[in-house]
Design a protein around this motif. Structure first.
Motif, PDB file in Angstrom:
ATOM      1  N   ASP A 582       0.839  -1.093  -0.072  1.00  0.00           N
ATOM      2  CA  ASP A 582       0.178   0.274   0.099  1.00  0.00           C
ATOM      3  C   ASP A 582       0.925   0.960  -0.046  1.00  0.00           C
ATOM      4  O   ASP A 582       0.534   2.267   0.678  1.00  0.00           O
ATOM      5  CB  ASP A 582      -0.903  -0.102   1.212  1.00  0.00           C
ATOM      6  N   ARG A 607      -4.874   7.281  -2.218  1.00  0.00           N
ATOM      7  CA  ARG A 607      -4.477   6.272  -3.037  1.00  0.00           C
ATOM      8  C   ARG A 607      -4.682   6.362  -4.493  1.00  0.00           C
ATOM      9  O   ARG A 607      -5.064   7.308  -5.102  1.00  0.00           O
ATOM     10  CB  ARG A 607      -5.479   4.904  -2.745  1.00  0.00           C
ATOM     11  N   LEU A 613      -5.818   7.831   1.898  1.00  0.00           N
ATOM     12  CA  LEU A 613      -4.801   6.950   2.439  1.00  0.00           C
ATOM     13  C   LEU A 613      -4.103   7.308   3.747  1.00  0.00           C
ATOM     14  O   LEU A 613      -3.645   8.675   3.801  1.00  0.00           O
ATOM     15  CB  LEU A 613      -3.368   6.642   1.350  1.00  0.00           C
TER      16      LEU A 613
END
Length: 680
Positions: A582, A607, A613
Motif C-alpha cells: 500500500d 491512493r 490513504l
C-alpha cells in the motif's frame, strides 16, 4: 506410412515470423485501452480557492472528446446548477479544451464540477473535482460512485463487444476456410451450423450494443436501453453510425452464407462452381472488409497520429485475426465432427494461417509503435505485468501451433467409405445425407452396414440377431406373400437406438484409427483452449490503465508547477511510491494564499483510486536555493485519515521554492518527493 521431417531452415524462418506476429498482436492488443482520453487540466484547478467567482470553468483533455449539453455541470454547495448549460468549444490546434459559463453573482462556498463525456475511441470517461470561492464550505453534493461504463450495463456491453469480435472471426474465418481450404466442407452440417451461429452471434451482439449504447455512455440504467430519444441520439454519433452500418453489412453477409451453403453445394458443373467461387470470394471479401471497417472507423484507429494509415492497417489486422482464429475454429469442428477431412485441406489452411500471421506481424508492429509507450512500464505497472502474462501465453501458443504443423506433415488422407462414394455420385457430401441428430457425417453412421457389423461394435448378440431377423427376413417374407409389412413402433425405436450405438462406435473407431489425425485434433483443441485463456487476459488488459498513460501522467505532473498569483493558492500533486505494501499514492498539497508571509498548508494523501490513504507520518521542507534559504522544516498535524494541516507557515521572501514532502507508509517504507514552485 512414411513421414518427412521439416527442413530446419524453413522451420526456423517460419517460427521467427510467427513469433514476430504474435508479439505484434500482443502490443496491438493493448492499444485500444491506451487510446482513452484523460483530463489533463482545469481552470479553476482541483481544490483551488479563488477570491472572486470566475466567469467560466474550462477543462482540458488529452485527446478529442464528444461533448453534450450536460457533459459539464457545476453545482453549488446546495447541489443546484451554477452553470448556464452552454458548452463552449475552446479547442485550438492540438489543445482539446471545453468550457461552460457560470451564472453571475455566485455566493462564496465550495462548488463541484462534474463532467462526463465519450472519448474518441468510443469509451465513456467521467470525473469530478471541487473549487471554492472566498473560502471552503460544506457541500451537500453527493456524486455517484459508479465508474463510467461500469455496473451491469457496462458488463453486458463488454460481453456483447467481445462476442461481436468472436462472431466476426468465426464468420469470416469460417467462410474463408470453406472457400479456400475445404470446398467439400460447405455441405458438412457441423461446419454450416458453426458459421451460421457466428453470424447470429455477431448480429445479436451488435443489436445489444446499439441498444445499450445510450445507458453505457450516460445514466448506466438498464431501463434506458429502450429510450427512443436516447437511441435517436446514439444513431447520430460516430459509434451509432458504425453499428448501424454493421447491421446493414450483416444483411449482405447473410446472403453470402445462404449462397455458400445452398446454391454452391447443389452445383455439379465444375465451371459453374468455379464462377460461383470467384463471385463468393470477391463479394465475401468486400463484405468482410466493410464489417472490419466499422471497428476501425469508430474506435482507436480513427484517432491519434496517422489515422489515414492506421484505419486500413487496423482493417487488415482484424481480417488476419479472423482468417487465423476463425479458420482454426472451423478446422477444430471439422476434425471432431467430420474426421474424413482431407490432408490437402489442412495443408491449405496451414498456408493461409502462415500468411495471416505475416500480416499480423506487420500490422501489429505498426500499431504498437503508434500507440504503445515506453518499455520501462513493463514491470513497474499492473498493466505491464499482465502484458508479461500474455506474452507467456503467446509463447505457449507458438509452441502448440508448431506441434500442429508437425502433425499436419504426418497426416494421411483417410480412405473413402461407402457413404462418401454415394454422396460423390449425386453431387452432395454424404456426410449430410442422413441428417443425423448430432450433426455427424452419414459416412460414419453406416445405416446399411450396421446390421451386419461384428459384435465388437458394442451391441449385444441377441439384439443383433433379432435385428437381422426383424429387418431383413421379415420384409422379404411379407413381400413374397404380398402382404404389407407390419412394423412394431416399440421394436422400430429399439432398432433405431441400436443403429445409433453402432454408428457412435464406428465413429470412435474411425477417429482413433489414425494416430496422426488424433494428434492433430488434440493439438488444435489445446491451441484453441490457450486462445480462450488469452482472450480473458486481453479483456482484463483493456480495462486496466496502460503503463504508458500512467507514466506520462506522472511525468507531466512532476514537470508542471502552477504559478502562484495573489489570492490563489499554490496547488501541486506529487505521486509517490515507497515500495512497500500500500505504498503507492498521490500527495495533494495546497499552500494558501501562496505568497510571502503566513500561509496555511494542507496535504491530502490519496491512493491511486482517489480514496484517502492514512499514513503514519508526513513531513514538509521548504528551500529557496537561489538565496541559500532553508530547508525550513514544517511538521503538519493529522486532521483525519489522509488529511494533514499546518497553519502559520512562513515564506520569508518570494522566489522559486523547492517543496520537499517525505511520506512514510510503514515502519521501514518511506520516500521523499519534491517540486519547484514560484511563490510571491
Amino acid at each position: 506410412m512414411t513421414t518427412t521431417a521439416p527442413r530446419l531452415g524453413t522451420a526456423l524462418a517460419r517460427l521467427l515470423i510467427l513469433a514476430a506476429a504474435l508479439l505484434g498482436t500482443l502490443l496491438a492488443g493493448a492499444a485500444p485501452a491506451s487510446a482513452h482520453a484523460a483530463l489533463t487540466g482545469s481552470d479553476p484547478k482541483d481544490g483551488a480557492v479563488v477570491a472572486t467567482a470566475p466567469k467560466e470553468v474550462n477543462l482540458t483533455f488529452s485527446e478529442q472528446v464528444a461533448m453534450s449539453a450536460d457533459s459539464i455541470r457545476v453545482l453549488d454547495p446546495a447541489g443546484r446548477r451554477a452553470d448556464t448549460g452552454e458548452i463552449r468549444d475552446l479547442c485550438s490546434g492540438s489543445i482539446v479544451r471545453y468550457g461552460v459559463e457560470l451564472r453571475a453573482g455566485l455566493p462564496d462556498g465550495t462548488y463541484t464540477v462534474a463532467w462526463q463525456t465519450v472519448s474518441a475511441d468510443s469509451h465513456p470517461i467521467a470525473g469530478a473535482f471541487t473549487f471554492s470561492i472566498g473560502a471552503p464550505s460544506a457541500t451537500s453534493v453527493a456524486l455517484p460512485d459508479r465508474e463510467p461504463g461500469g455496473g451491469l450495463v457496462g458488463a453486458l456491453y463488454g460481453i456483447a463487444r467481445y462476442l461481436s469480435y468472436a462472431g466476426f472471426a468465426v464468420l469470416v474465418g469460417g467462410g474463408a476456410f470453406v472457400l479456400v481450404c475445404w470446398p467439400r466442407g460447405a455441405s458438412v452440417r457441423p461446419v454450416q451450423r458453426t458459421v451460421v451461429r457466428a453470424w447470429l452471434t455477431l448480429t445479436g451482439a451488435t443489436l445489444v450494443m446499439l441498444l445499450l449504447r445510450n445507458p453505457y455512455t450516460g445514466s448506466g440504467e438498464l431501463s434506458d436501453a429502450f429510450d427512443l430519444a436516447g437511441l435517436k441520439s446514439v444513431l447520430e454519433t460516430k459509434t451509432g453510425a458504425a453499428l448501424t452500418s454493421r447491421l446493414l453489412l450483416l444483411g449482405a453477409a447473410a446472403l453470402f452464407v445462404a449462397v455458400l451453403f445452398g446454391s454452391y453445394t447443389r452445383r455439379t458443373d465444375p465451371k459453374e462452381k468455379k464462377d460461383l467461387v470467384f463471385g463468393l470470394g470477391i463479394g465475401g471479401a468486400v463484405v468482410a472488409t466493410g464489417i472490419a471497417g466499422t471497428w476501425a472507423l469508430a474506435e482507436h484507429a480513427s484517432t491519434g497520429i496517422q489515422p489515414g494509415i492506421a484505419m486500413p492497417v487496423d482493417i487488415l489486422h482484424l481480417l488476419a485475426v479472423a482468417a487465423w482464429l476463425g479458420g482454426l475454429t472451423v478446422l477444430l469442428v471439422a476434425l471432431h465432427r467430420a474426421p474424413s477431412v482431407e490432408r490437402a485441406a489442412v495443408e491449405r489452411f496451414s498456408k493461409v494461417a502462415f500468411a495471416s500471421v505475416a500480416v499480423l506481424a506487420a500490422t501489429g508492429l505498426y500499431q504498437s509503435w503508434r500507440q504503445v509507450g515506453s518499455w520501462s512500464a513493463l514491470t513497474g505497472t499492473r498493466y505491464g505485468q499482465l502484458l508479461l502474462v500474455k506474452i507467456g501465453l503467446m509463447a505457449v501458443l507458438v509452441g502448440i501451433a508448431w506441434i500442429s504443423r508437425l502433425w499436419t506433415r504426418r497426416l494421411a488422407d483417410p480412405p473413402p467409405v461407402e457413404g462418401e462414394e454415394r454422396g460423390a455420385k449425386d453431387g452432395e457430401g454424404a456426410e449430410d445425407a442422413g441428417g443425423d441428430e448430432d450433426g455427424e457425417d452419414s459416412e460414419v453412421s453406416g445405416t446399411d452396414e450396421a446390421p451386419g457389423a461384428s459384435g465388437t461394435d458394442g451391441v449385444s448378440g441377441p439384439s443383433r440377431t433379432d435385428k437381422a431377423s426383424g429387418t431383413d427376413e421379415a420384409p422379404e417374407a411379407d413381400e413374397a406373400s404380398g402382404a404389407a409389412p407390419v412394423v412394431d413402433p416399440e421394436r422400430a425405436a429399439q432398432l433405431a437406438r441400436q443403429r445409433a450405438a453402432v454408428a457412435t462406435a464406428r465413429r470412435k473407431r474411425e477417429r482413433d484409427a489414425d494416430p496422426e489425425r488424433s494428434g492433430l485434433r488434440r493439438s488444435v483443441l489445446t491451441e484453441a483452449a490457450v486462445a480462450v485463456v488469452l482472450l480473458v487476459v486481453t479483456t482484463v488488459l483493456t480495462a486496466t490503465e496502460p503503463g504508458r498513460t500512467e507514466e506520462e501522467a506522472g511525468r507531466s505532473t512532476a514537470a508542471s508547477g502552477p504559478a502562484a498569483v495573489p489570492d490563489r493558492p499554490v496547488e501541486i500533486r506529487l505521486p509517490f511510491d515507497t515500495g512497500g505494501v500500500d505504498g503507492k499514492g498521490v500527495v495533494r498539497l495546497s499552500l494558501d494564499p501562496g505568497r510571502t508571509g503566513a500561509n496555511g498548508l494542507h496535504l491530502y494523501v490519496e491512493r491511486p483510486d482517489g480514496k484517502p490513504l492514512d499514513v503514519p507520518e508526513i513531513k514538509v521542507a521548504l528551500t529557496l536555493e537561489a538565496k541559500d534559504v532553508g530547508p525550513l522544516p514544517v511538521a503538519p498535524d493529522r486532521i483525519q485519515a489522509g488529511h494533514w494541516s499546518a497553519s502559520g507557515v512562513q515564506i520569508p521572501m518570494s522566489g522559486e521554492w523547492r517543496i520537499q514532502v517525505t511520506v512514510r507508509t510503514s515502519d521501514i517504507d518511506q520516500t521523499t518527493i519534491d517540486k519547484n514552485v514560484k511563490i510571491g
